[in-house]
Enzyme design. Structure first.
Site, PDB file in Angstrom:
ATOM      1  N   LEU A  85       0.836  -1.199   0.000  1.00  0.00           N
ATOM      2  CA  LEU A  85       0.000   0.000   0.000  1.00  0.00           C
ATOM      3  C   LEU A  85       0.873   1.253   0.000  1.00  0.00           C
ATOM      4  CD1 LEU A  85      -2.819  -0.954   2.522  1.00  0.00           C
ATOM      5  CD2 LEU A  85      -2.734  -1.287   0.048  1.00  0.00           C
ATOM      6  N   GLY A 124       3.159  -9.426   5.783  1.00  0.00           N
ATOM      7  CA  GLY A 124       3.468  -8.636   6.975  1.00  0.00           C
ATOM      8  C   GLY A 124       3.215  -7.168   6.701  1.00  0.00           C
ATOM      9  N   GLY A 125       2.826  -6.420   7.750  1.00  0.00           N
ATOM     10  CA  GLY A 125       2.554  -5.001   7.572  1.00  0.00           C
ATOM     11  C   GLY A 125       1.484  -4.786   6.517  1.00  0.00           C
ATOM     12  N   ASP A 126       1.779  -3.935   5.531  1.00  0.00           N
ATOM     13  CA  ASP A 126       0.830  -3.688   4.442  1.00  0.00           C
ATOM     14  C   ASP A 126       1.315  -4.341   3.146  1.00  0.00           C
ATOM     15  OD1 ASP A 126       2.954  -1.784   4.553  1.00  0.00           O
ATOM     16  OD2 ASP A 126       1.917  -0.530   3.111  1.00  0.00           O
ATOM     17  N   GLU A 127       2.064  -5.423   3.280  1.00  0.00           N
ATOM     18  CA  GLU A 127       2.596  -6.143   2.120  1.00  0.00           C
ATOM     19  C   GLU A 127       1.864  -7.473   1.947  1.00  0.00           C
ATOM     20  OE1 GLU A 127       6.882  -7.699   0.290  1.00  0.00           O
ATOM     21  OE2 GLU A 127       6.731  -7.046   2.386  1.00  0.00           O
TER      22      GLU A 127
END
Length: 216
Positions: A85, A124-127
């Site tokens: 994102l 993980g995160g926005d990945e």
């Protein structure tokens, strides 16, 4: 006066019934305990292989499942997908982490809907990542799929009384063989960062907030 043998026989029969009932209760209790343990084990396995927020497979599960798909594919072209994102930190900073979580859940749902029966995961995160089956792996199809996915992810996302719009940088790359997943993911990752650098060269993007626009 009752016959002692009859009384003894009755007592023995009653004792057998009680014993059978107790054994049955123990068997049922043991079955329930086994079912509970199996459910707990299944829950632990699911938690170990899935992202707790979005419900998608996690990074480790993605690589394991992708390896299985690549060895079992029936010759259909496969395309690795990586997306990230753009300026996701803005969502958390402006609306809070609960809103950020809602955006990630929505993105996961849209990615899963776009992929259909294909494998998608949150790394993980926005990945996020995926392994898609395509009719071909030529440049034209990949560019078309990339554009369609970006458009699907950029649709407005409702957050309570307001609606926000976020964008994603997406990279796709064909997987040429069962042993080429890591290479394909690297190429997809490079394509994603190239798209992100192109976006960064434009004027700084701002979150589109429908509630904010309505006020003006």
């Amino acid at each position: 006066m009752p016959d002692p043998m009859t009384v003894a026989s009755g007592i023995s029969a009653a004792g057998a019934l009680v014993s059978t009932w107790q054994l049955r209760r123990r068997a049922l209790r043991a079955e329930a305990e086994i079912e509970l343990l199996q459910a707990e084990l299944a829950a632990e396995r699911h938690a170990a292989s899935h992202d707790p927020l979005t419900g998608l497979p996690n990074r480790r599960a993605f690589h394991r499942l992708a390896a299985t798909l690549l060895t079992g594919t029936a010759g259909n072209p496969l395309i690795a997908v990586v997306l990230d994102l753009d300026d996701f930190k803005q969502v958390n900073d402006r609306y809070g982490h609960a809103a950020g979580d809602q955006v990630l859940i929505c993105v996961a749902q849209r990615l899963a809907a776009f992929a259909g029966d294909n494998l998608v995961a949150r790394l993980g995160g926005d990945e996020f990542a995926g392994l898609l089956t395509g009719p071909t792996v030529d440049r034209r199809w990949i560019e078309h799929a990339t554009r369609r996915l970006c458009e699907a992810l950029a649709a407005p996302i409702p957050l309570g009384s307001r609606t926000v719009q976020v964008t994603a940088s997406v990279g796709l790359a064909p997987v040429h063989g069962p042993t080429q997943l890591a290479e394909a993911l690297c190429r997809a990752d490079a394509a994603m960062y190239q798209a992100k650098s192109v976006a960064a060269a434009r004027p700084a993007p701002q979150l589109v907030d429908s509630a904010h626009l309505a006020e003006h």
